[in-house]
Design a protein around this motif. Structure first.
Motif: not given
Length: 186
Positions: A4-6, A10, A29
């Motif tokens: 996951l990349r915030d 997300r 997300e």
């Protein structure tokens, strides 16, 4: 590697192990996600926690039976196990048929669900104790407390009602009031 990349939401991404070839896989997300076989299973934030799956290569999401949960696990792309807040226990969803079953008899909602190589059962952590749920042909199951804090077995027809106390042992003399999984106290 899937992660996951915030940044900006997300979303699920994948990259080579050296960090190259970064690519966004999901357009939604999500909270928790699991990669199992050729699929990525996740809880959709915009779908109020509904469980979905997409191919590992990306694509359109498929919602799984209207199930909403933030704790789940998948076994061999066949069964999806999840917290079932509506029925107060754990649910089991058969991915191919869409059939659901509520596993009752656990003392509270699972805080974690673990799958293993055992095709007949899974493990779940509830209220500080670890339980093995063994599934039998015909849809029956047996719940057995395996951490030594509660004595006896729980079957589909009964509920575990014994309380645990600090400093109990598992019969070998070891204190089992705290458990560690992957270096974290549970």
């Amino acid at each position: 590697i899937y992660f996951l990349r915030d940044e900006g939401g997300r979303y699920i991404y994948r990259a080579d192990t050296d960090g190259n070839s970064l690519e966004q896989v999901s357009d939604e997300e999500c909270g928790m996600f699991i990669v199992e076989g050729d699929w990525i299973y996740y809880s959709g934030i915009a779908r109020n926690g509904a469980l979905c799956r997409i191919p590992v290569s990306g694509g359109e999401p498929e919602e799984l039976g209207g199930i909403k949960a933030n704790i789940f696990n998948v076994f061999e792309d066949r069964y999806l196990y999840y917290t079932d807040g509506e029925n107060g226990g754990m649910g089991r969803y058969e991915i191919d048929t869409g059939e659901t079953e509520t596993v009752s008899g656990l003392p509270g909602l699972p805080r974690a669900i673990y799958t293993t190589e055992d095709p007949d059962g899974i493990y779940c952590l509830t209220e500080g104790s670890l339980y093995h749920v063994a599934f039998e042909p015909g849809g029956d199951y047996e719940i057995q407390e395996v951490s030594g804090m509660v004595s006896g077995d729980v079957t589909k027809e009964e509920t575990a009602e014994e309380e645990t106390t600090e400093g109990e042992t598992d019969g070998s003399g070891y204190d089992v009031s705290a458990y560690v999984y992957q270096g974290r106290e549970l």
